[in-house]
Design a protein around this motif. Structure first.
Motif, short mmCIF file in Angstrom:
data_model
loop_
_atom_site.label_atom_id
_atom_site.label_comp_id
_atom_site.label_asym_id
_atom_site.label_seq_id
_atom_site.Cartn_x
_atom_site.Cartn_y
_atom_site.Cartn_z
N ASP A 28 0.62 -6.36 -1.97
CA ASP A 28 1.78 -6.14 -0.93
C ASP A 28 3.24 -6.89 -1.95
OD1 ASP A 28 3.91 -5.54 1.35
OD2 ASP A 28 4.09 -7.60 1.39
N LYS A 29 2.63 -7.45 -2.92
CA LYS A 29 3.49 -8.54 -3.93
C LYS A 29 3.76 -7.73 -5.18
CE LYS A 29 5.71 -11.04 -6.71
NZ LYS A 29 7.06 -12.25 -6.32
N TRP A 30 2.75 -6.86 -5.47
CA TRP A 30 2.78 -5.16 -5.94
C TRP A 30 3.26 -4.48 -5.70
CZ3 TRP A 30 0.91 -0.40 -6.12
CH2 TRP A 30 1.22 -0.18 -7.15
N LYS A 31 3.63 -4.04 -4.22
CA LYS A 31 4.07 -3.07 -3.81
C LYS A 31 5.61 -3.33 -4.06
CE LYS A 31 0.81 -0.40 -1.30
NZ LYS A 31 0.42 0.11 0.09
N ALA A 32 5.74 -4.92 -3.53
CA ALA A 32 7.36 -5.17 -3.66
C ALA A 32 7.52 -4.87 -5.31
CB ALA A 32 7.44 -6.72 -3.18
N MET A 33 7.12 -5.15 -5.99
CA MET A 33 7.38 -5.31 -7.73
C MET A 33 7.53 -3.68 -8.05
SD MET A 33 4.84 -8.73 -8.67
CE MET A 33 6.48 -8.37 -10.73
N ASN A 34 6.80 -2.56 -7.40
CA ASN A 34 6.75 -1.73 -8.03
C ASN A 34 7.28 -0.41 -6.92
OD1 ASN A 34 5.29 -1.21 -9.96
ND2 ASN A 34 4.30 -2.56 -8.89
N SER A 35 8.68 -0.84 -5.99
CA SER A 35 9.34 -0.48 -4.52
C SER A 35 8.64 0.65 -4.33
CB SER A 35 10.73 0.61 -5.88
OG SER A 35 11.22 -0.46 -6.63
N LYS A 36 7.47 0.18 -3.59
CA LYS A 36 6.37 1.00 -2.89
C LYS A 36 6.22 0.95 -1.42
CE LYS A 36 4.12 3.31 -6.77
NZ LYS A 36 4.34 4.02 -7.11
N TRP A 37 5.84 1.99 -0.51
CA TRP A 37 5.74 1.19 0.94
C TRP A 37 5.35 0.29 1.16
CZ3 TRP A 37 8.52 4.39 4.28
CH2 TRP A 37 7.94 3.84 6.15
N ARG A 38 5.56 -1.04 1.98
CA ARG A 38 4.84 -2.18 1.39
C ARG A 38 4.14 -2.20 3.12
NH1 ARG A 38 8.31 -6.15 -0.22
NH2 ARG A 38 7.22 -7.08 0.85
N ILE A 39 3.44 -3.07 3.47
CA ILE A 39 2.53 -3.63 4.07
C ILE A 39 3.45 -4.60 5.23
CG2 ILE A 39 0.29 -5.08 4.58
CD1 ILE A 39 -0.60 -4.75 1.95
N ARG A 40 2.92 -4.06 6.42
CA ARG A 40 3.87 -4.57 7.40
C ARG A 40 3.94 -6.72 7.24
NH1 ARG A 40 4.92 -1.06 12.36
NH2 ARG A 40 5.36 0.88 11.39
N GLU A 41 5.19 -7.55 7.36
CA GLU A 41 4.73 -8.83 7.06
C GLU A 41 3.70 -8.90 9.16
OE1 GLU A 41 8.71 -10.49 8.30
OE2 GLU A 41 8.99 -10.51 5.56
N THR A 42 3.70 -8.00 10.06
CA THR A 42 3.09 -8.68 11.00
C THR A 42 2.06 -8.05 10.79
OG1 THR A 42 3.36 -6.49 11.83
CG2 THR A 42 4.42 -8.25 13.01
N ALA A 43 1.76 -7.43 9.79
CA ALA A 43 -0.31 -6.88 9.77
C ALA A 43 -0.05 -8.05 8.55
CB ALA A 43 -0.54 -5.83 9.09
N LEU A 44 0.30 -9.29 7.98
CA LEU A 44 0.29 -10.05 6.94
C LEU A 44 -0.51 -11.05 7.79
CD1 LEU A 44 2.37 -9.77 4.34
CD2 LEU A 44 -0.06 -9.15 3.92
N LEU A 45 0.58 -11.05 8.90
CA LEU A 45 0.17 -12.33 9.77
C LEU A 45 -0.99 -12.49 10.90
CD1 LEU A 45 3.84 -13.39 10.59
CD2 LEU A 45 2.26 -14.97 9.37
N GLY A 46 -0.97 -11.44 10.97
CA GLY A 46 -1.85 -10.64 11.98
C GLY A 46 -3.46 -11.09 11.31
#
Length: 93
Positions: A28-46
């Motif tokens: 998700d960090k890589w996606k954030a840095m590369n303007s890609k579709w992100r992983i939902r916060e609820t999935a990360l917390l889940g």
């Protein structure tokens, strides 16, 4: 199954879920840095709730990801604490 088998399966599960969670935070960090579709916060917390709280916490530290979001900054330690208490209560039976 005996208690030893349940412990063994539980430890394997926890190892796998924490490794997966750790790398999901990195992805998700890589996606954030590369303007890609992100992983939902609820999935990360889940993933943390499902037993990956140590992997989530390490992912936040190693990847420097979600460190300023309050639900991660304060929520993950609370999830980890709740899991520790739950494991203690289960082990006392």
């Amino acid at each position: 199954m005996n208690d030893h088998s349940y412990l063994h399966i539980t430890l394997i599960y926890l190892a796998v879920i924490n490794v997966v969670t750790f790398f999901m935070y990195g992805i998700d960090k890589w996606k954030a840095m590369n303007s890609k579709w992100r992983i939902r916060e609820t999935a990360l917390l889940g993933l943390a709730v499902l037993g990956g709280s140590i992997g989530a916490w390490l992912g936040m530290k190693v990847w420097r990801h979600k460190t300023q979001h309050k639900k991660f900054k304060y929520g993950l330690p609370l999830i980890l604490l709740a899991q520790i208490v739950l494991m203690y209560l289960i082990s006392e039976k």
